[in-house]
Design an enzyme around this catalytic site. Structure first.
Site, short mmCIF file in Angstrom:
data_model
loop_
_atom_site.label_atom_id
_atom_site.label_comp_id
_atom_site.label_asym_id
_atom_site.label_seq_id
_atom_site.Cartn_x
_atom_site.Cartn_y
_atom_site.Cartn_z
CG HIS A 52 -1.98 -1.02 1.22
ND1 HIS A 52 -2.82 -1.23 0.14
CD2 HIS A 52 -2.33 -1.94 2.15
CE1 HIS A 52 -3.65 -2.23 0.43
NE2 HIS A 52 -3.36 -2.69 1.63
N GLY A 95 -2.16 2.26 4.91
CA GLY A 95 -2.53 0.88 5.20
C GLY A 95 -1.42 0.02 5.77
CG ASP A 147 -2.73 -8.53 1.02
OD1 ASP A 147 -1.76 -8.63 1.78
OD2 ASP A 147 -3.80 -7.99 1.35
CG HIS A 157 -6.37 -5.39 2.24
ND1 HIS A 157 -5.96 -6.39 3.08
CD2 HIS A 157 -7.32 -4.70 2.89
CE1 HIS A 157 -6.64 -6.29 4.22
NE2 HIS A 157 -7.49 -5.28 4.14
CG ASP A 179 -4.90 -10.19 3.83
OD1 ASP A 179 -4.65 -10.80 2.77
OD2 ASP A 179 -4.78 -8.95 3.94
CE1 TYR A 206 -2.49 -7.04 8.83
CE2 TYR A 206 -4.09 -7.79 7.21
CZ TYR A 206 -3.00 -7.02 7.55
OH TYR A 206 -2.39 -6.25 6.59
#
Lengths: 386, 200
Positions: A134, A142, A170, A172, A259, A303
């Site tokens: 990010h 982020g 990822d 994201h 994640d 996470y």
């Protein structure tokens, strides 16, 4: 003789720590290393030390005033203007002691991995401390300060004249890397992620395809929330192959955020360990088929540091180093004994997730259809090209 | 936002006596759909790509639309958008008090403004709630944001049915979960992110 794969790591990378309650927690690196050692998949001798990145290397991608701001924040001179202008000192990316140094070590690890691959010492190299996708040229975002992948791509372009394909799985969107090379025809970015409708950073629509000379060298496959292994893996297998065939990279850089798993507290995808076994397998196959084996892999988000990240990243290393048979062994008792007490949840005992990990998804059919449609749209441009 | 902040300042114009084929070529070269038509007294009309479609001869004045809507640089963008919508037009020439064309506002500029207003091009997480349309409700929501150290990158309020209003926010954070939970606990109806269909 060329070795198969290098595992890049140094203790200094553990210094990238915002605070105790922050979701981005580098203990996952310690836990992953420990798991691999206890599983017999990694020896001290296999580990190649990371290095720090020089300021000049950071400036391959980042703006000078941003790097200066991070350096002065490191020294405790935080100005409130840093928060808005440079994104440091925010809830997501708070200031912490030695942040410039710690972030530089993560970058250096990825540069080290790139060198090991291009100097023909190893076919593949892994830096789990990297993957901070990010980070923008002039702004932290982020949880990411310096964008190791963007810097490493510039580095490989300059030092080895490489055409680089960046693949990001990822949950994201890999926005920092995408925008960095949005108009560059020699760098292709491909990001699979949970739809921006649900998840930060909100971008990564299938229509984002690059700009100017770089049009057609950015690809996005946003997944519906609650997407499961089958639909995501089908998309990865199909799109990764088509993009590699078309772009013809010299090297593949994969970002392996962990994640997209059902257990991840920040996202809404329903991946299981199967996803983290298969994605590296696809990348591995493609690297050998199209890039003479050249494959650099980095970590990223993730996470649930207890049940997901050590196994997902452990599995990635087993794929890179040709030790996938070890996944059929149970998770070593010594590892469970070492970490169970600290873990707020029960640690899994297998490298595979059981069936029925999560309740049946009621909208499965609709979700799979939407994802199939997205894949079709993502590939539209490619079918026109050939 | 005022029109001068979002309009195109490098405006491509044409004069009444130029030929329509020249005008068509000009549109193609500059990749625009509308040319304000000007003479010494200022704006005379607008020529659109639809006006010139199939035209082979004649001058601009034969094809252009006259008595066109215009706006001033200090007008508000939202009023210009309303004007364009009401009149079903896709551009508004921006003029100074002497009717000289100094800019142009097109539907593309309005879309860009919408993206800027909502922050959908910047890294953010989107949260939307519905609350009673009462004084102080917005303050309650932003106070909760402050308590959770959330930086709001954009916010807008939309009237909803039955005396309710919707508040849409984009937050500069990877992790809006606790904030969204706090909004619910404080009586806001969470519209987005959609409630999961299963408990996580």
């Amino acid at each position: 003789m060329k070795h198969e794969a290098a595992f890049v790591f140094s203790e200094e990378q553990l210094g990238y720590k915002f605070h105790d309650d922050h979701p981005f927690n580098q203990r996952r690196l310690t836990m992953t290393n420990d798991l691999l050692m206890k599983a017999g998949a990694l020896n001290e001798a296999d580990i190649v030390p990371a290095r720090t990145a020089t300021v000049d290397e950071l400036l391959l991608f980042h703006d000078e005033d941003f790097v200066s701001a991070v350096m002065s924040a490191t020294d405790g001179q935080h100005k409130s203007s840093f928060t808005t202008k440079y994104g440091i000192g925010t809830e997501d990316t708070p200031v912490f002691p030695m942040m410039h140094d710690a972030a530089s070590w993560l970058v250096g690890g990825t540069l080290q991995a790139a060198d090991l691959v291009f100097e023909n010492k190893y076919e593949h190299a892994l830096n789990l401390g990297g993957g901070l996708h990010h980070g923008f040229r002039g702004k932290a975002s982020g949880f990411c300060i310096y964008n190791d992948s963007s810097i490493a791509i510039e580095y490989m372009k300059k030092k080895y004249q490489a055409r680089v394909l960046y693949i990001d799985t990822d949950a994201h969107h890999g926005d920092g890397v995408q925008w960095a090379f949005y108009d560059d025809p020699n760098v292709c970015t491909l990001s699979f992620h949970e739809s921006g409708r649900f998840l930060f950073p909100g971008t990564g629509h299938v229509s984002e395809r690059g700009h100017g000379d770089g049009y057609g060298t950015a690809y996005n496959v946003p997944f519906e929330a609650f997407s499961e292994d089958d639909t995501m893996l089908e998309a990865c297998e199909k799109v990764m192959r088509r993009v590699v065939e078309t772009f013809k990279p010299d090297v593949i850089l994969t970002q392996n955020g962990a994640d997209a798993h059902y257990f991840d507290p920040l996202t809404h995808l329903c991946g299981t360990l199967q996803f983290f076994h298969e994605v590296p397998r696809i990348a591995h196959d493609l690297a050998h088929e199209f890039c003479d084996g050249r494959w650099v892999a980095v970590g990223g988000g993730g996470y649930d540091i207890w049940r997901v990240v050590p196994r997902a990243w452990g599995s990635l290393w087993m794929e890179m180093s040709g030790q996938t048979a070890l996944r059929d062994e149970p998770i070593p008792d010594e590892w469970l004994a070492r970490w169970q007490e600290e873990s707020p949840v029960k640690l899994p005992q297998s490298w595979h997730d059981p069936k029925g990990l999560y309740p049946e998804i009621p909208r499965r059919k609709e979700i799979n259809q939407k994802n199939a449609r997205t894949v079709k749209q993502a590939l539209k441009f490619l079918s026109k090209q050939t | 936002m005022k029109i001068e902040e979002v309009m195109q300042k490098n405006v491509i114009t044409i004069t009444t006596d130029e030929s329509v084929t020249v005008a068509a070529a000009k549109m193609k070269k500059h990749d625009v759909r509308h040319l304000p038509v000007v003479d010494v007294d200022g704006i005379e009309g607008v020529l659109s790509n639809r006006d010139v479609r199939g035209a082979e001869s004649g001058s601009v004045s034969d094809y252009m639309t006259r008595n066109v809507h215009t706006c001033l640089p200090g007008d508000f963008v939202e009023d210009a958008a309303h004007q364009m919508l009401e009149n079903k037009i896709h551009c508004l020439p921006v003029v100074d008090p002497y009717e000289n064309v100094i800019g142009i506002l097109t539907d593309t500029d309005l879309l860009r403004t919408l993206v800027r207003l909502t922050g959908s091009d910047r890294p953010s997480s989107r949260v939307e709630v519905e609350v009673d349309d009462k004084s102080g409700k917005l303050a309650e929501v932003t106070t909760i944001a402050k308590e959770h150290a959330q930086n709001i990158r954009s916010i807008f309020v939309i009237p909803a049915e039955d005396g309710r209003m919707r508040i849409v926010m984009r937050l500069q954070t990877m992790n809006p979960g606790r904030f969204a939970q706090a909004l619910k606990e404080n009586g806001c109806e969470l519209i987005w992110p959609e409630e999961p269909e299963m408990t996580l």
